[in-house]
Design a protein around this motif. Structure first.
Motif, PDB file in Angstrom:
ATOM      1  N   LEU A 127      14.050  -1.234   7.167  1.00 27.52           N
ATOM      2  CA  LEU A 127      13.717  -0.046   6.965  1.00 27.52           C
ATOM      3  C   LEU A 127      12.692   0.584   7.128  1.00 27.52           C
ATOM      4  N   ASP A 128      11.641   0.751   7.667  1.00 27.99           N
ATOM      5  CA  ASP A 128      10.099   0.897   6.837  1.00 27.99           C
ATOM      6  C   ASP A 128       9.530   2.530   6.990  1.00 27.99           C
ATOM      7  N   THR A 129       9.212   2.770   6.427  1.00 24.78           N
ATOM      8  CA  THR A 129       8.108   4.336   6.725  1.00 24.78           C
ATOM      9  C   THR A 129       7.062   4.366   5.500  1.00 24.78           C
ATOM     10  N   ASP A 130       6.308   4.803   5.985  1.00 31.07           N
ATOM     11  CA  ASP A 130       5.289   6.070   4.955  1.00 31.07           C
ATOM     12  C   ASP A 130       4.718   7.191   4.715  1.00 31.07           C
ATOM     13  N   ASP A 131       6.216   7.983   4.056  1.00 29.83           N
ATOM     14  CA  ASP A 131       7.271   9.262   3.724  1.00 29.83           C
ATOM     15  C   ASP A 131       6.783   8.573   2.507  1.00 29.83           C
ATOM     16  N   GLU A 132       5.996  10.014   2.404  1.00 29.78           N
ATOM     17  CA  GLU A 132       5.103   9.785   0.463  1.00 29.78           C
ATOM     18  C   GLU A 132       6.712  10.085  -0.690  1.00 29.78           C
ATOM     19  N   ALA A 133       8.024  10.949  -0.074  1.00 27.67           N
ATOM     20  CA  ALA A 133       8.468  10.553  -1.016  1.00 27.67           C
ATOM     21  C   ALA A 133       9.352   9.418  -1.294  1.00 27.67           C
ATOM     22  N   ASP A 149       0.894  -1.168  -0.045  1.00 31.68           N
ATOM     23  CA  ASP A 149      -0.066   0.077   0.289  1.00 31.68           C
ATOM     24  C   ASP A 149       1.265   1.168  -0.039  1.00 31.68           C
ATOM     25  N   GLY A 150       1.247   1.765   1.099  1.00 27.54           N
ATOM     26  CA  GLY A 150       1.609   3.335   1.315  1.00 27.54           C
ATOM     27  C   GLY A 150       2.923   3.060   1.839  1.00 27.54           C
ATOM     28  N   THR A 151       2.839   1.896   2.778  1.00 23.51           N
ATOM     29  CA  THR A 151       4.897   1.361   3.329  1.00 23.51           C
ATOM     30  C   THR A 151       5.035   0.972   2.776  1.00 23.51           C
ATOM     31  N   VAL A 152       6.866   1.539   2.992  1.00 21.73           N
ATOM     32  CA  VAL A 152       7.869   1.215   1.840  1.00 21.73           C
ATOM     33  C   VAL A 152       8.927   0.452   3.278  1.00 21.73           C
ATOM     34  N   SER A 153       9.012  -0.986   2.485  1.00 22.58           N
ATOM     35  CA  SER A 153      10.096  -1.531   3.807  1.00 22.58           C
ATOM     36  C   SER A 153      11.236  -1.967   3.267  1.00 22.58           C
ATOM     37  N   LEU A 154      12.858  -1.591   3.092  1.00 23.63           N
ATOM     38  CA  LEU A 154      13.425  -2.102   3.005  1.00 23.63           C
ATOM     39  C   LEU A 154      14.724  -3.086   4.209  1.00 23.63           C
ATOM     40  N   LEU A 155      15.201  -4.186   3.155  1.00 22.99           N
ATOM     41  CA  LEU A 155      15.931  -5.095   4.307  1.00 22.99           C
ATOM     42  C   LEU A 155      17.023  -4.437   3.612  1.00 22.99           C
ATOM     43  N   LEU A 156      18.184  -4.268   4.397  1.00 25.03           N
ATOM     44  CA  LEU A 156      19.530  -4.305   4.364  1.00 25.03           C
ATOM     45  C   LEU A 156      20.144  -5.355   4.937  1.00 25.03           C
ATOM     46  N   ARG A 157      21.079  -5.155   4.239  1.00 29.48           N
ATOM     47  CA  ARG A 157      22.339  -6.207   4.493  1.00 29.48           C
ATOM     48  C   ARG A 157      23.666  -6.058   3.930  1.00 29.48           C
ATOM     49  N   ASP A 158      24.041  -6.652   4.164  1.00 27.03           N
ATOM     50  CA  ASP A 158      25.754  -6.711   4.557  1.00 27.03           C
ATOM     51  C   ASP A 158      26.259  -6.845   4.304  1.00 27.03           C
ATOM     52  N   ASP A 159      28.111  -7.016   3.509  1.00 24.74           N
ATOM     53  CA  ASP A 159      29.029  -7.125   2.248  1.00 24.74           C
ATOM     54  C   ASP A 159      28.815  -8.915   2.193  1.00 24.74           C
TER      55      ASP A 159
END
Length: 262
Positions: free
Chosen positions: A231-237, A213-223
């Motif tokens: 990291l998740d946010t509903d920021d429009e930009a 929907d309007g929520t972005v989720s990023l899975l962050l991995r190491d090398d």
């Protein structure tokens, strides 16, 4: 040290100075209100008010103190700097893992939720990402990986719930599922669902981003490719960026059909 840096040092040496400046920039405050808000002693508060009056950062009116135009100018700068530093401190442990494609002002992540593994919850980042997907009506994803838990959830959401699943996954992630006798049927069911549209991306893919929907989720991995944070946010930009990234990768990917899964 130039004059501007000297003024910055003057403010930074005392949290009470910053608190008073912020207060009077919001609305007029009496001296007793400022004392209650800051917890400063009367002697300390008196020195702060005198110093601010000398700098013309505040003025007395109707028994209260209020910021002058220049006081508001300084307060705005202090608040902005503090927000920037708060954001930087929160992102510092993971900033090296943010995707290069993240083309947004990092200030947009100020209120983002950061989930990291703990000793008792080592899979907390992945769990957080999946929890967001459980409630969404429309899921868009671009990911280098598609693990067992995510596949099963997406399959259930598409088949049982009719949730729209529009996914772009790395070719090697799809190949690994096709080679797994347990997961191959789940993948086929997902791809065959009317509400699912799955594409295979052949090029290098380092992202793991979902737009639920309007929520972005990023899975962050190491090398080493190990998930270290979500990291998740509903920021429009940020949501606009995620939608654009999804569209770009989808356009360059090939559609996957049940007939391809043998």
């Amino acid at each position: 040290m130039d004059d501007a840096l000297a003024e910055m040092e003057f403010l930074a040496r005392s949290g009470n100075r910053i608190a008073v400046l912020e207060a009077v920039s919001e609305r007029p405050h009496t001296r007793s209100e400022l004392a209650e808000r800051t917890g400063a002693s009367q002697a300390t508060l008196g020195r702060i008010l005198r110093d601010f009056e000398e700098r013309n950062w505040l003025a007395r009116t109707d028994g209260a103190y209020v910021a002058t135009p220049t006081g508001n100018l300084v307060a705005d700068g202090v608040l902005d700097l503090r927000k920037r530093l708060e954001t930087e401190r929160r992102l510092r442990p993971v900033v090296g893992m943010l995707p290069d494609e993240l083309d947004v002002d990092l200030r947009r992540l100020r209120t983002a939720t950061l989930t990291t593994p703990t000793e008792t919850r080592p899979s907390a980042p992945v769990t957080r990402s999946l929890d967001i997907l459980r409630e969404a009506g429309h899921i868009r994803a671009v990911s280098r990986a598609l693990n067992d838990r995510t596949l099963r959830l997406l399959r259930r959401r598409a088949v049982a719930d009719g949730c729209t699943v529009d996914g772009v996954f790395a070719a090697r992630a799809i190949e690994a599922l096709v080679d797994d006798d347990r997961l191959r049927p789940k993948l086929r069911e997902l791809v065959a669902a009317e509400s699912a549209d799955i594409h295979v991306y052949e090029g290098p893919l380092s992202l793991a981003v979902t737009l639920a929907d309007g929520t972005v989720s990023l899975l962050l991995r190491d090398d080493d490719g190990v998930v270290q944070a979500a990291l998740d946010t509903d920021d429009e930009a940020v949501a606009e960026w995620a939608a654009s990234v999804h569209e770009q990768h989808r356009t360059a990917a090939e559609p996957l059909s049940p007939a391809d899964i043998v």
